[in-house]
Design an enzyme around this catalytic site. Structure first.
Site, short mmCIF file in Angstrom:
data_model
loop_
_atom_site.label_atom_id
_atom_site.label_comp_id
_atom_site.label_asym_id
_atom_site.label_seq_id
_atom_site.Cartn_x
_atom_site.Cartn_y
_atom_site.Cartn_z
N ARG A 6 -9.21 -6.45 -10.48
CA ARG A 6 -8.93 -7.60 -9.61
C ARG A 6 -10.03 -7.65 -8.55
O ARG A 6 -10.09 -6.74 -7.72
CB ARG A 6 -7.57 -7.44 -8.93
CG ARG A 6 -6.36 -7.59 -9.83
CD ARG A 6 -5.10 -7.48 -8.99
NE ARG A 6 -3.90 -7.87 -9.71
CZ ARG A 6 -3.03 -7.01 -10.24
NH1 ARG A 6 -3.24 -5.71 -10.13
NH2 ARG A 6 -1.95 -7.45 -10.85
N CYS A 29 -1.55 -7.10 -18.98
CA CYS A 29 -1.95 -6.41 -17.75
C CYS A 29 -0.98 -6.68 -16.59
O CYS A 29 -1.20 -6.22 -15.48
CB CYS A 29 -3.38 -6.77 -17.36
SG CYS A 29 -3.60 -8.51 -17.03
N GLU A 82 -1.28 -16.60 -18.66
CA GLU A 82 -0.25 -16.42 -17.62
C GLU A 82 0.36 -17.75 -17.21
O GLU A 82 1.19 -17.81 -16.31
CB GLU A 82 -0.82 -15.66 -16.42
CG GLU A 82 -2.16 -16.13 -15.93
CD GLU A 82 -2.74 -15.24 -14.83
OE1 GLU A 82 -2.05 -14.35 -14.31
OE2 GLU A 82 -3.91 -15.47 -14.48
N HIS A 85 0.83 -1.21 0.00
CA HIS A 85 0.00 0.00 0.00
C HIS A 85 0.86 1.26 0.00
O HIS A 85 0.59 2.22 -0.69
CB HIS A 85 -0.86 0.05 1.27
CG HIS A 85 -2.19 -0.58 1.07
ND1 HIS A 85 -2.97 -0.98 2.12
CD2 HIS A 85 -2.89 -0.88 -0.04
CE1 HIS A 85 -4.09 -1.49 1.64
NE2 HIS A 85 -4.06 -1.45 0.33
N ASN A 111 3.13 -11.19 -14.62
CA ASN A 111 3.59 -11.47 -13.26
C ASN A 111 3.62 -12.98 -13.03
O ASN A 111 4.58 -13.53 -12.48
CB ASN A 111 2.66 -10.83 -12.22
CG ASN A 111 2.48 -9.35 -12.47
OD1 ASN A 111 3.26 -8.74 -13.18
ND2 ASN A 111 1.46 -8.77 -11.89
N ASP A 112 2.57 -13.64 -13.46
CA ASP A 112 2.53 -15.10 -13.31
C ASP A 112 3.23 -15.81 -14.45
O ASP A 112 3.87 -16.84 -14.24
CB ASP A 112 1.08 -15.58 -13.21
CG ASP A 112 0.55 -15.39 -11.81
OD1 ASP A 112 1.26 -15.73 -10.86
OD2 ASP A 112 -0.57 -14.86 -11.66
C1 PEP Z 1 -0.36 -11.22 -13.68
O1 PEP Z 1 -0.17 -12.36 -13.25
O2 PEP Z 1 0.42 -10.63 -14.45
C2 PEP Z 1 -1.57 -10.48 -13.29
C3 PEP Z 1 -1.86 -9.31 -13.82
O3 PEP Z 1 -2.34 -11.02 -12.31
P1 PEP Z 1 -1.98 -10.96 -10.75
O4 PEP Z 1 -0.82 -10.04 -10.58
O5 PEP Z 1 -3.23 -10.48 -10.09
O6 PEP Z 1 -1.66 -12.39 -10.47
MG MG Z 2 -1.79 -13.42 -12.35
#
Ligand code: PEP
Ligand code: MG
Length: 575
Positions: free
Chosen positions: A302, A508, A437, A195, A460-461
């Site tokens: 999300r 994203c 992902e 945060h 990210n994943d």
């Molecule tokens: C990702 O995995 O890139 C994603 C946007 O989802 P999160 O970060 O919520 O897993």
């Molecule tokens: Mg993800």
């Protein structure tokens, strides 16, 4: 002598100012026995402290600058909600009764139980919520122990122009720092998705986290340069260093001014390629921020926050009301609602049991949804109802097999048929998309494209699963590389599959908002970027300066390069 300390920059900008060190040693909490006849009094003491904490926080809330783009109040509200949350205070009261212990000790036990539940969560972002528990508990304990407030919470302008160094900061601290004239901060701990970091970005305060041991190297009032762009603290800078950074400040300021002018501008490359810039949102306050920066819609909502800090599950109406708010705030712009991406049902049941080993590889996201109809169907129904209110797109997280995509599509059709019979309004053309992902989905993106209306690449994943690293494990962070050739090839495969099937492909994950990669992604053919609202204008700036046709050739060449030295040369043309 000049020295440097490195951390992770969580916002942009350079600040030059004198250090103010905050020593916030852990509170010493002792256990003592409360006799039966004094229990009621002890509970009253706890309730008074909670009340006082609420009053303090409301005062902080009243000082939030109105000029910030994100709804800072939402963060403070999270803490206020926690103070009202039965899981924290009601259970602490229960512990006082059960163990005949003092209020501080009961809070400590309850804090440990909650933090354990957060630690077991399989999501870096949600795990950072445990910091919120810590901050709220510490606030009540400080009151119970008659501790003085943190120095920088004192009113006045004593910290005007200073740089705060602390072990960790709460969102409320960040807001107050701004009010007290603090120009930058550096912390020992904290991650870029906490945060505090999000707030720093929204408030435009240069901040560096993870600068381990910083307070050992710096003395009070020492002159510091905080370069949040590169995550570097320069202590005791000499004249040459100072004048270099002063120049950089001017450059940065001009850059910000030019970005502001981009708010209303179209995101078009020099050679006329249109790029869609969407926003990632999580909390209701982000809805407004998305509009303020001129996002053309929400590319990722999300929904996990709906399930947090509670012991029950949101029902269909609660989902629907939340989506209605988002759709109304976005006023006709497309809104991509991602179905829940919880790591396990324990996430919202207060950590009733241990998670299995390797939760990232377990019953997460769509796997959990298909396994837990009670959790999933109310959300699905609410999203379909919400589609009658505006342009809604439904997005499925963490697809790994075609069968999952087909099941979700079939479930949606079942609900739509029922709504049709019952004359409940919905949009029968609502696009259904999937997050790419998991490498399995990226490799077979062409097959997925036959069942889905759009893709969104979750880097990210995707990076975590491609590189076989836990994205929250510090020890393997060095392998978390968006430029790894395997990651780039999977991204390209997904973009190509989308293009061949004529379905839109967005990205994203955090990579989409990192301007170092914008040109490369444009070169690979990405035309939709979904990013945190505070990063959107930066990305737009790069898009407007780029010529897509010139980037395509080196980006494609890069995919075929196997020699590491040649890879470095080509990548240098692009990032
Ligand atoms: C990702 O995995 O890139 C994603 C946007 O989802 P999160 O970060 O919520 O897993
Ligand atoms: Mg993800």
């Amino acid at each position: 002598m000049t020295f440097t300390v490195h951390g992770v920059g969580v916002s942009h900008g350079i600040a030059i100012g004198r250090a103010h060190i905050i020593e916030r040693a852990d509170l010493e909490i002792d256990k003592y026995h409360i006799p039966g006849e004094a229990i009621v009094e002890e509970i009253a003491r706890l309730r008074d402290a909670v009340q006082q904490a609420k009053t303090d926080l409301r005062a902080v809330r009243a000082h939030i600058p109105t000029t910030t783009i994100a709804d800072i109040a939402a963060f403070i509200d999270t803490h206020l909600l926690m103070l009202e949350d039965s899981a924290l205070t009601f259970d602490a009261e229960r512990l006082i009764r059960k163990l005949n212990c003092n209020a501080e000790w009961a809070l400590k036990l309850q804090r440990n139980a909650l933090v354990k539940a957060f630690d077991e969560m399989n999501d870096a972002y949600l795990r950072t919520r445990k910091d919120d528990v810590d901050h709220v508990v510490a606030r009540i304990q400080r009151i119970l122990l008659n501790h003085a407030p943190l120095k920088h919470e004192l009113p006045g302008d004593r910290l005007e122009g200073m740089v705060v160094l602390a072990d960790d900061l709460a969102p409320a601290d960040t807001v107050l720092m701004r009010r007290n004239g603090v120009i930058a901060f550096v912390t020992d701990y904290g991650g870029p998705t906490s945060h505090m970091s999000i707030l720093a970005r929204s408030l435009g305060i240069p901040g560096i986290v993870g600068a381990h041991g910083i307070r050992r190297y710096v003395s009070e009032n020492e002159l510091l340069v905080i370069d949040a762009n590169d995550g570097v603290v320069v202590g005791n800078p000499d004249d040459v260093t100072l004048s270099y950074y002063r120049e950089q400040q001017v450059v940065h300021q001009r850059h910000r001014e030019s970005l502001d002018r981009l708010r209303g501008a179209a995101a078009v490359t020099l050679d006329g390629q249109h790029v869609e810039l969407l926003a990632n949102v999580e909390l209701p306050g982000d809805f407004e921020a998305a509009r303020n920066v001129g996002a053309s819609g929400v590319g990722l909502y999300r929904t996990e926050f709906l399930y947090m800090n509670r012991n029950d599950e949101p029902d269909e109406d609660e989902h629907f009301q939340t989506y209605r708010e988002l759709i109304e705030a976005l006023d006709g712009m497309p809104v991509t609602i991602r179905t829940l991406d919880l790591g396990s049902d324990k996430d919202f049941e207060g950590g009733a049991g241990p998670l299995p080993a390797n939760p990232a590889l377990g019953l997460r996201a769509i796997r959990l949804s298909l396994n837990e109809p009670n959790l999933y169907w109310p959300q699905l129904r609410a999203i379909i109802r919400a589609s009658a209110l505006g342009p809604v797109r439904l997005m499925i997280p963490m697809l790994s097999t075609l069968d999952e995509a087909r099941q979700v599509v079939a479930n949606i059709r079942t609900v739509q048929n029922e709504f049709e019979r019952r004359e409940i309004a919905f949009d029968s053309t609502m696009p259904i998309g999937g997050m790419i992902e998991v490498p399995a989905a990226a490799v077979c993106a062409d097959s997925f494209a036959r069942y889905l209306d759009f893709f969104s690449i979750g880097t990210n994943d995707l990076i975590q699963y491609t590189m076989a690293i836990d994205r929250v494990n510090d020890a393997v962070n060095y392998l978390y590389d968006p430029l790894n050739p395997a990651v780039l090839r999977l991204i390209a495969t997904t973009i190509d599959a989308g293009e061949a099937a004529a379905i839109p492909v967005a990205m994203c994950g955090e990579m989409a908002g990192d301007v170092r990669y914008t040109r490369l992604l444009l070169g690979l053919g990405l035309r939709q970027f979904s990013v945190h609202p505070s990063l959107l204008l930066e990305v737009k700036g790069i898009v407007k300066e780029s010529r897509a046709a010139d980037l395509a050739e080196p980006a494609r060449r890069l995919l075929g390069v196997s020699d590491p030295e040649e890879f470095k040369t080509v990548i240098a043309e692009l990032v």
